[in-house]
Design an enzyme around this catalytic site. Structure first.
Site, PDB file in Angstrom:
ATOM      1  N   ALA A 204     -30.508   7.851   4.955  1.00  0.00           N
ATOM      2  CA  ALA A 204     -30.797   6.568   5.611  1.00  0.00           C
ATOM      3  C   ALA A 204     -31.908   6.790   6.627  1.00  0.00           C
ATOM      4  CB  ALA A 204     -29.555   6.031   6.309  1.00  0.00           C
ATOM      5  N   HIS A 205     -32.929   5.983   6.528  1.00  0.00           N
ATOM      6  CA  HIS A 205     -34.056   6.141   7.458  1.00  0.00           C
ATOM      7  C   HIS A 205     -34.793   4.844   7.754  1.00  0.00           C
ATOM      8  CE1 HIS A 205     -36.221   5.980   3.639  1.00  0.00           C
ATOM      9  NE2 HIS A 205     -37.269   5.617   4.351  1.00  0.00           N
TER      10      HIS A 205
END
Ligand code: UD1
Ligand code: UDP
Length: 361
Positions: A204-205
């Site tokens: 997740a970014h």
């Protein structure tokens, strides 16, 4: 014909690699122009090494910064290079600030511009990527749409049929070209002490997720719930943006979540292919899971890759922990029989053929 391949981030290196390889096979002269948007070894050079790509002819070493400052520095650097070293065409891929800058410079200098992975829309303009896609698609002379649906998005915005080519997505070429190579060294499983097929992989970014405390906490709580429910290890190769924001918000990472440094492409592809489930907010990883037939839970409220959901390989869960858990339960039961909607793995060649034909006219 001499083409400039402009790239700057991890996903662009992966998804341009089939185009770069096809240039070599088709004896097309090219220069790689790297903006340096990504620069850490494990976000940049490791991909050139794994994929055996030629080094960049230019690296602007722009680095990180606010959107305006970062893009502006790229504009100055790219304009100078393309004025001093003329190219017949420019190719950009995807939706990053590097794409925005590359597209603007090529259009202003009157150089033929091709957008690889054109026509994707989340219809959410709070995402910086959506702005970048729209600008690139409206400046490009050639629009390489991965699917019929993305081509339809472009037509719906008035882009002419003559500029649109449905080529599939080069991400398929990259998976096909590299999966068996990645599988030759399976030492990552013993090194991490995990069994093939029996772990959950997380990434997740996205800015809208990790730069907001509530969303980032929701994601971490959600993956903790999934790990507890399934009773399997949760591996999270963490993007530098996310690492920075966990520190900034002083958030505790759940005990059952194993943070890893970002992985090279071969190791990541192998982990993705053998995972029980992938939880992500990445664009490219939604596609790769769909191709690898690994069930995917997307921790966002929308996606510009609806094909992955339509075929049955992906589900949207947002960032609420309970919703992430229920999404994971649904996807865990899905038979892995869906079709890959992103093409046959020959997108790199198709893109270059269309480019050659257009330049020859
Ligand atoms: C960028 C793209 C995003 C893409 C992602 C792929 C934009 C607007 N965003 O997001 O669409 O999904 O790349 O990974 O272009 N950092 C490092 N080392 C690096 C690169 C970044 O430490 O090599 C850290 C810096 O603290 C930086 C932060 O990550 O401030 C964000 O980097 P940036 O390139 O601005 O955006 P990404 O989140 O990587
Ligand atoms: N990837 C990788 N190592 C990692 C995480 C991702 O090699 O630790 C690869 C992944 O296989 C995919 C690409 O990076 O090809 C996706 O990049 P990212 O999620 O950063 O960007 P997005 O696709 O969301 O723009």
């Amino acid at each position: 014909m001499k083409i400039a391949i402009i790239l700057g981030t991890r996903p662009e290196i992966v998804k341009m690699s089939p185009v770069i390889r096809a240039c070599s096979r088709m004896s097309i002269e090219f220069s790689i122009i790297h903006t340096g948007q990504h620069y850490s070894y494990e976000m940049d050079r490791i991909f050139f090494r794994d994929l055996e790509l030629p080094g960049a002819a230019y690296n602007l070493e722009i680095g990180s910064g606010m959107h305006g400052a970062q893009t502006a520095r790229m504009l100055i650097g790219l304009e100078k290079i393309l004025m001093e070293d003329p190219h017949d065409a420019v190719l950009v891929q995807g939706d990053t600030n590097t794409v925005l800058a590359g597209a603007l410079v090529a259009a202003k200098l009157g150089i033929m511009l091709g957008h690889v992975e054109a026509g994707l829309r989340s219809y959410d303009r709070s995402m910086p990527e959506e702005i970048n896609r729209i600008v690139a698609d409206h400046l490009s002379d050639l629009l390489f749409a991965p699917t019929e649906a993305t081509a339809a998005n472009l037509r719906g915005e008035g882009r002419p049929d003559s500029a649109i080519f449905v080529t599939g997505n080069t991400v398929v070429d990259a998976v096909v070209q590299n999966l068996s190579i990645a599988g030759r060294d399976r030492s990552i499983f013993s090194r991490l002490g995990i069994e093939e097929g029996n772990y959950i992989l997380v990434t997740a970014h996205r800015q809208e997720n990790v730069d907001r405390r509530e969303n980032l906490s929701g994601i971490l709580e959600g993956i903790e719930l999934v790990g507890n429910e399934f009773g399997v290890p949760v591996l999270y190769p963490i993007h530098p943006r996310t690492k920075k924001m966990i520190g900034h918000f002083d958030i505790q990472v759940p005990d059952n979540v194993r943070l890893l440094d970002p992985l090279g492409y071969f190791e990541f592809l192998l982990l993705e292919a053998s995972a029980r489930l992938v939880l992500t907010d990445s664009g490219g990883i939604q596609e790769e899971c769909c191709i690898l037939k690994t069930p995917c839970v997307t921790m966002r409220n929308n996606t510009e890759r609806p094909e992955t959901i339509e075929v049955g390989g992906n589900i949207l869960a947002g960032t609420n922990p309970e919703a992430i858990l229920s999404g994971a339960k649904v996807m865990d039961l899905r038979p892995r029989t869906w079709e890959n909607p992103f093409g046959d793995g020959n997108s790199g060649e198709k893109i270059l053929q269309h480019l050659q034909e257009t330049l020859a006219r």
